[in-house]
Design a protein around this motif. Structure first.
Motif, PDB file in Angstrom:
ATOM      1  N   LYS A 417       0.808  -1.220   0.000  1.00  0.00           N
ATOM      2  CA  LYS A 417       0.000   0.000   0.000  1.00  0.00           C
ATOM      3  C   LYS A 417       0.848   1.280   0.000  1.00  0.00           C
ATOM      4  O   LYS A 417       0.320   2.369   0.085  1.00  0.00           O
ATOM      5  CB  LYS A 417      -0.955  -0.008   1.194  1.00  0.00           C
ATOM      6  CG  LYS A 417      -2.029  -1.076   1.075  1.00  0.00           C
ATOM      7  CD  LYS A 417      -3.110  -0.905   2.120  1.00  0.00           C
ATOM      8  CE  LYS A 417      -4.233  -1.925   1.919  1.00  0.00           C
ATOM      9  NZ  LYS A 417      -5.308  -1.751   2.919  1.00  0.00           N
ATOM     10  N   TRP A 418       2.156   1.101  -0.054  1.00  0.00           N
ATOM     11  CA  TRP A 418       3.033   2.268  -0.133  1.00  0.00           C
ATOM     12  C   TRP A 418       3.508   2.395  -1.572  1.00  0.00           C
ATOM     13  O   TRP A 418       4.195   1.524  -2.085  1.00  0.00           O
ATOM     14  CB  TRP A 418       4.234   2.125   0.804  1.00  0.00           C
ATOM     15  CG  TRP A 418       3.847   2.262   2.239  1.00  0.00           C
ATOM     16  CD1 TRP A 418       3.473   1.279   3.095  1.00  0.00           C
ATOM     17  CD2 TRP A 418       3.778   3.480   2.980  1.00  0.00           C
ATOM     18  NE1 TRP A 418       3.179   1.795   4.320  1.00  0.00           N
ATOM     19  CE2 TRP A 418       3.357   3.157   4.291  1.00  0.00           C
ATOM     20  CE3 TRP A 418       4.027   4.829   2.674  1.00  0.00           C
ATOM     21  CZ2 TRP A 418       3.179   4.123   5.280  1.00  0.00           C
ATOM     22  CZ3 TRP A 418       3.859   5.781   3.659  1.00  0.00           C
ATOM     23  CH2 TRP A 418       3.441   5.431   4.951  1.00  0.00           C
ATOM     24  N   ALA A 419       3.137   3.466  -2.229  1.00  0.00           N
ATOM     25  CA  ALA A 419       3.485   3.634  -3.642  1.00  0.00           C
ATOM     26  C   ALA A 419       3.993   5.044  -3.881  1.00  0.00           C
ATOM     27  O   ALA A 419       3.634   5.986  -3.175  1.00  0.00           O
ATOM     28  CB  ALA A 419       2.271   3.356  -4.527  1.00  0.00           C
ATOM     29  N   PHE A 420       4.836   5.159  -4.874  1.00  0.00           N
ATOM     30  CA  PHE A 420       5.373   6.472  -5.226  1.00  0.00           C
ATOM     31  C   PHE A 420       4.270   7.358  -5.803  1.00  0.00           C
ATOM     32  O   PHE A 420       3.300   6.854  -6.378  1.00  0.00           O
ATOM     33  CB  PHE A 420       6.481   6.328  -6.257  1.00  0.00           C
ATOM     34  CG  PHE A 420       7.724   5.666  -5.733  1.00  0.00           C
ATOM     35  CD1 PHE A 420       8.598   5.054  -6.597  1.00  0.00           C
ATOM     36  CD2 PHE A 420       8.034   5.672  -4.378  1.00  0.00           C
ATOM     37  CE1 PHE A 420       9.756   4.453  -6.135  1.00  0.00           C
ATOM     38  CE2 PHE A 420       9.172   5.077  -3.909  1.00  0.00           C
ATOM     39  CZ  PHE A 420      10.042   4.457  -4.792  1.00  0.00           C
ATOM     40  N   PRO A 421       4.412   8.676  -5.693  1.00  0.00           N
ATOM     41  CA  PRO A 421       3.386   9.572  -6.233  1.00  0.00           C
ATOM     42  C   PRO A 421       3.408   9.598  -7.752  1.00  0.00           C
ATOM     43  O   PRO A 421       4.444   9.351  -8.385  1.00  0.00           O
ATOM     44  CB  PRO A 421       3.786  10.934  -5.658  1.00  0.00           C
ATOM     45  CG  PRO A 421       5.259  10.837  -5.453  1.00  0.00           C
ATOM     46  CD  PRO A 421       5.515   9.415  -5.031  1.00  0.00           C
ATOM     47  N   ASP A 422       2.261   9.883  -8.336  1.00  0.00           N
ATOM     48  CA  ASP A 422       2.188  10.097  -9.783  1.00  0.00           C
ATOM     49  C   ASP A 422       2.899  11.399 -10.125  1.00  0.00           C
ATOM     50  O   ASP A 422       2.745  12.411  -9.422  1.00  0.00           O
ATOM     51  CB  ASP A 422       0.737  10.180 -10.249  1.00  0.00           C
ATOM     52  CG  ASP A 422       0.097   8.812 -10.385  1.00  0.00           C
ATOM     53  OD1 ASP A 422       0.789   7.817 -10.156  1.00  0.00           O
ATOM     54  OD2 ASP A 422      -1.104   8.750 -10.716  1.00  0.00           O
ATOM     55  N   ILE A 423       3.648  11.390 -11.227  1.00  0.00           N
ATOM     56  CA  ILE A 423       4.368  12.582 -11.684  1.00  0.00           C
ATOM     57  C   ILE A 423       4.281  12.636 -13.203  1.00  0.00           C
ATOM     58  O   ILE A 423       4.619  11.664 -13.882  1.00  0.00           O
ATOM     59  CB  ILE A 423       5.847  12.554 -11.256  1.00  0.00           C
ATOM     60  CG1 ILE A 423       5.977  12.409  -9.740  1.00  0.00           C
ATOM     61  CG2 ILE A 423       6.564  13.811 -11.727  1.00  0.00           C
ATOM     62  CD1 ILE A 423       7.410  12.262  -9.247  1.00  0.00           C
ATOM     63  N   PHE A 455      13.611  12.975  -5.391  1.00  0.00           N
ATOM     64  CA  PHE A 455      13.254  13.453  -4.056  1.00  0.00           C
ATOM     65  C   PHE A 455      11.848  13.015  -3.668  1.00  0.00           C
ATOM     66  O   PHE A 455      11.604  12.552  -2.547  1.00  0.00           O
ATOM     67  CB  PHE A 455      13.366  14.977  -4.014  1.00  0.00           C
ATOM     68  CG  PHE A 455      13.016  15.580  -2.684  1.00  0.00           C
ATOM     69  CD1 PHE A 455      13.827  15.400  -1.581  1.00  0.00           C
ATOM     70  CD2 PHE A 455      11.859  16.344  -2.532  1.00  0.00           C
ATOM     71  CE1 PHE A 455      13.511  15.959  -0.344  1.00  0.00           C
ATOM     72  CE2 PHE A 455      11.531  16.904  -1.314  1.00  0.00           C
ATOM     73  CZ  PHE A 455      12.360  16.713  -0.215  1.00  0.00           C
ATOM     74  N   ALA A 456      10.897  13.161  -4.593  1.00  0.00           N
ATOM     75  CA  ALA A 456       9.514  12.769  -4.302  1.00  0.00           C
ATOM     76  C   ALA A 456       9.434  11.290  -3.930  1.00  0.00           C
ATOM     77  O   ALA A 456       8.708  10.899  -3.008  1.00  0.00           O
ATOM     78  CB  ALA A 456       8.618  13.071  -5.504  1.00  0.00           C
ATOM     79  N   CYS A 457      10.202  10.453  -4.645  1.00  0.00           N
ATOM     80  CA  CYS A 457      10.200   9.010  -4.346  1.00  0.00           C
ATOM     81  C   CYS A 457      10.915   8.711  -3.031  1.00  0.00           C
ATOM     82  O   CYS A 457      10.464   7.869  -2.239  1.00  0.00           O
ATOM     83  CB  CYS A 457      10.856   8.250  -5.488  1.00  0.00           C
ATOM     84  SG  CYS A 457       9.987   8.380  -7.067  1.00  0.00           S
ATOM     85  N   LEU A 458      12.018   9.401  -2.781  1.00  0.00           N
ATOM     86  CA  LEU A 458      12.750   9.182  -1.535  1.00  0.00           C
ATOM     87  C   LEU A 458      11.916   9.579  -0.323  1.00  0.00           C
ATOM     88  O   LEU A 458      11.924   8.892   0.704  1.00  0.00           O
ATOM     89  CB  LEU A 458      14.058   9.983  -1.558  1.00  0.00           C
ATOM     90  CG  LEU A 458      15.158   9.444  -2.476  1.00  0.00           C
ATOM     91  CD1 LEU A 458      16.261  10.474  -2.667  1.00  0.00           C
ATOM     92  CD2 LEU A 458      15.735   8.145  -1.906  1.00  0.00           C
ATOM     93  N   VAL A 459      11.175  10.669  -0.442  1.00  0.00           N
ATOM     94  CA  VAL A 459      10.306  11.090   0.667  1.00  0.00           C
ATOM     95  C   VAL A 459       9.296   9.994   0.986  1.00  0.00           C
ATOM     96  O   VAL A 459       9.024   9.691   2.155  1.00  0.00           O
ATOM     97  CB  VAL A 459       9.599  12.413   0.331  1.00  0.00           C
ATOM     98  CG1 VAL A 459       8.524  12.731   1.376  1.00  0.00           C
ATOM     99  CG2 VAL A 459      10.604  13.557   0.273  1.00  0.00           C
ATOM    100  N   ARG A 460       8.760   9.351  -0.057  1.00  0.00           N
ATOM    101  CA  ARG A 460       7.792   8.287   0.170  1.00  0.00           C
ATOM    102  C   ARG A 460       8.440   7.113   0.911  1.00  0.00           C
ATOM    103  O   ARG A 460       7.826   6.500   1.794  1.00  0.00           O
ATOM    104  CB  ARG A 460       7.189   7.842  -1.168  1.00  0.00           C
ATOM    105  CG  ARG A 460       6.055   6.828  -1.091  1.00  0.00           C
ATOM    106  CD  ARG A 460       4.918   7.185  -0.163  1.00  0.00           C
ATOM    107  NE  ARG A 460       4.327   8.483  -0.290  1.00  0.00           N
ATOM    108  CZ  ARG A 460       3.362   8.843  -1.136  1.00  0.00           C
ATOM    109  NH1 ARG A 460       2.894   7.991  -1.998  1.00  0.00           N
ATOM    110  NH2 ARG A 460       2.861  10.057  -1.104  1.00  0.00           N
TER     111      ARG A 460
END
Length: 600
Positions: A417-423, A455-460
């Motif tokens: 249930k943990w997924a990277f954000p859409d970009i 960065f967005a993926c690392l934050v997740r």
């Protein structure tokens, strides 16, 4: 926070989908938006769902910014910064390292700062990349708006920057297809804000010149001659009068006397003063006009000089927008980027690391994050390779799917249930989209975009690592929370050093150097690598030798000797080994973390 994980069961989170018309193809963990703009729209969406218009050609943004489109692009850039959740930056330079700088494993943070500061002050930027990551509340995804600036320090009055070039750096840029003609002929000018403000103050002071007392006989003759010449001209039919050439001092006298003549009450007869280039240098030319026309001309001239200063400062206005938007800034291996930016656009770099930290906090009030440092803390995922290309490709293109899955399985009860954000790129910003996107690698704009995605993926990943039992991230549509990386604010990656990071915020970390000795009084011509090999042989343990060039004199040299913690020889044994190694005058003392402080 527990970030290391054992290489346990493999878990696939999502199957690979290659979606047509996607901004990027994500594998394993996240898919990028499927919709591509059916046509290039003439507006972009703000985070609150409102629409902000921007100047463009048929809705397509020109992401390459040069002098030709810089002024027209400023409103678009400002809007992107105001709308973004965070922005990523990247720089390309004419060089990095000066010939006389060498990084050592036992450097102090002050040493590393001075090394990067020298490079940032003496080389020049060639490109600046800016990618503003805007979160769309309606589409539930990041829509980055990316800009690639060519920047060149164009010479102007009072500012003509000298800079160095490093052959290897220029060869690298050429190999990446960098357009040097575009850089020099069309690059956006820039100068430090302190230089711009100095020129603005000088312009204001020119309105209030100090009175020059005329005492010398020849100066009095000069003034009388000019006054008679101007009086005769005013009574003539000639429209202009070119005064004789003079040096800077005499020209200041001319300005002073002409200002007095302009204030004299002659009814509707007046004039204004122009500075022109004559055959033998600068000259003053008088043009007849009514008092109102003369006043209007002077104001127009002042505004033109004011605008010329701001035009010469150029990109500095964007750098101030980055500060004033008060949004988090992100870079990869950020140390050099920061010193180059602050030296180029802000001011001369301060002489000390603590003062530099204050300067960074002043220009980046919402904080900076170094994605290389963030990635280095996740060794279970990246296994030592934290270069931007590896981090981006591993997270975006699936090279690290297995490692990410195992990491999430170790960090949370529900890794699926943990997924990277859409970009996906904002409408009109698709220049870096499609199968040829990777051809833009090492273009500053594209690298800034890659950094922002990483960065967005690392934050997740950090969100997952810091999650509590039962807490899950159920959808890719939820915006990453920077609270997950707040403890890493301002931590710069430092390579080849036992200092874990450079702390731009908070206290500097102090490495344990209880196993490090300082050897003073070594021969001035000591070769340090062979010395380390000889000491290792005589002591039976590995000895790492770090020369202290800062303490070297014509009579002696010094070095730090790093020894194994578990088998640390005493000072006497170490001194005896140095004597055997032909260092009869060596003195060995315990090294403390305070800069080169010694204790017997």
């Amino acid at each position: 926070m527990h970030l290391a994980c054992p290489r346990s069961a493999s878990i696939r989170l999502l199957t690979h989908q290659r979606l047509p018309f996607s901004a990027i193809c994500w594998r394993g963990i996240v898919t990028i938006g499927e919709r591509r703009a059916q046509s290039f729209c003439k507006s972009t969406e703000s985070p609150n769902g409102s629409v902000s218009t921007c100047a463009s050609t048929a809705g397509k943004i020109n992401m390459d910014i040069t002098r030709a489109n810089f002024q027209d692009s400023l409103p678009i850039i400002q809007q992107a910064l105001q709308d973004c959740h965070f922005f990523a930056l990247d720089c390309e330079m004419t060089g990095l390292d000066l010939q006389d700088t060498k990084q050592e494993y036992l450097d102090e943070i002050e040493d590393r700062y001075h090394q990067t500061a020298k490079g940032g002050s003496q080389f020049s930027l060639t490109q600046f990349g800016l990618s503003a990551f805007v979160w769309s509340e309606t589409e539930h995804k990041y829509r980055p708006r990316t800009f690639n600036f060519y920047v060149f320090p164009r010479p102007t009055k009072g500012y003509d920057r000298r800079f160095l070039s490093q052959a290897g750096s220029l060869e690298f840029l050429a190999g990446q297809g960098f357009d040097f003609n575009k850089w020099i002929y069309h690059g956006v000018p820039f100068m430090p804000a302190e230089w711009r403000d100095k020129q603005l103050r000088s312009l204001n002071k020119a309105q209030d010149r100090r009175e020059i007392t005329i005492q010398r006989a020849d100066d009095k003759v000069f003034v009388k001659s000019m006054q008679d010449q101007v009086a005769n001209w005013i009574q003539s039919q000639e429209q202009t009068l070119l005064l004789e050439p003079s040096n800077a001092y005499r020209r200041a006298i001319q300005y002073q006397q002409l200002e007095k003549l302009q204030k004299a009450d002659r009814g509707n007869q007046g004039f204004y003063v122009q500075r022109v280039s004559g055959l033998v240098g600068a000259q003053l030319q008088l043009v007849k006009a009514t008092p109102e026309e003369a006043k209007q001309h002077e104001e127009e001239e002042r505004q033109a000089r004011l605008q010329a200063i701001h035009d010469a400062a150029g990109f500095t206005a964007v750098f101030e927008m980055m500060r004033d938007c008060n949004k988090p800034a992100v870079g990869h291996n950020l140390s050099f980027d920061l010193t180059f930016c602050l030296s180029s656009f802000a001011q001369s770099l301060p002489p000390s690391w603590p003062a530099y930290k204050q300067l960074v906090q002043q220009w980046f009030p919402a904080g900076v994050w170094d994605t290389k440092h963030l990635a280095r803390q996740l060794q279970a995922v990246f296994e030592g390779d934290t270069s931007l290309g590896h981090v981006y490709q591993g997270l975006v293109e699936g090279g690290l799917d297995q490692a990410v899955a195992e990491f999430l399985a170790d960090q949370t009860n529900e890794p699926g249930k943990w997924a990277f954000p859409d970009i996906s790129h904002a409408d009109g910003y698709e220049a870096y989209q499609g199968p040829e996107a990777s051809s833009h690698a090492h273009e500053a704009g594209y690298d800034a975009y890659m950094t922002g995605v990483a960065f967005a993926c690392l934050v997740r990943l950090y969100e997952a690592a810091g999650s509590k039992p039962g807490q899950t991230q159920s959808k890719t549509s939820q915006q990453p929370s920077l609270e997950a990386v707040q403890h890493l604010i301002g931590r710069l990656n430092i390579g080849r050093c036992d200092i874990p990071y450079g702390a731009l915020w908070g206290e500097d970390p102090q490495p344990d150097r209880s196993h490090v000795m300082l050897a003073a009084g070594l021969q001035p011509d000591t070769c340090f690598k062979p010395l380390g090999e000889q000491l290792s042989k005589h002591l039976g343990v590995r000895v790492r030798v770090t020369p202290l060039w800062q303490l070297a004199t014509s009579q002696s040299s010094s070095a730090l000797l790093e020894l194994p913690v578990e088998d640390l020889p005493d000072s006497a044994r170490l001194a005896a080994a140095l004597v055997i190694c032909r260092q009869p005058h060596a003195q060995v003392k315990l090294y403390h973390c305070a800069r080169y402080a010694l204790s017997s």
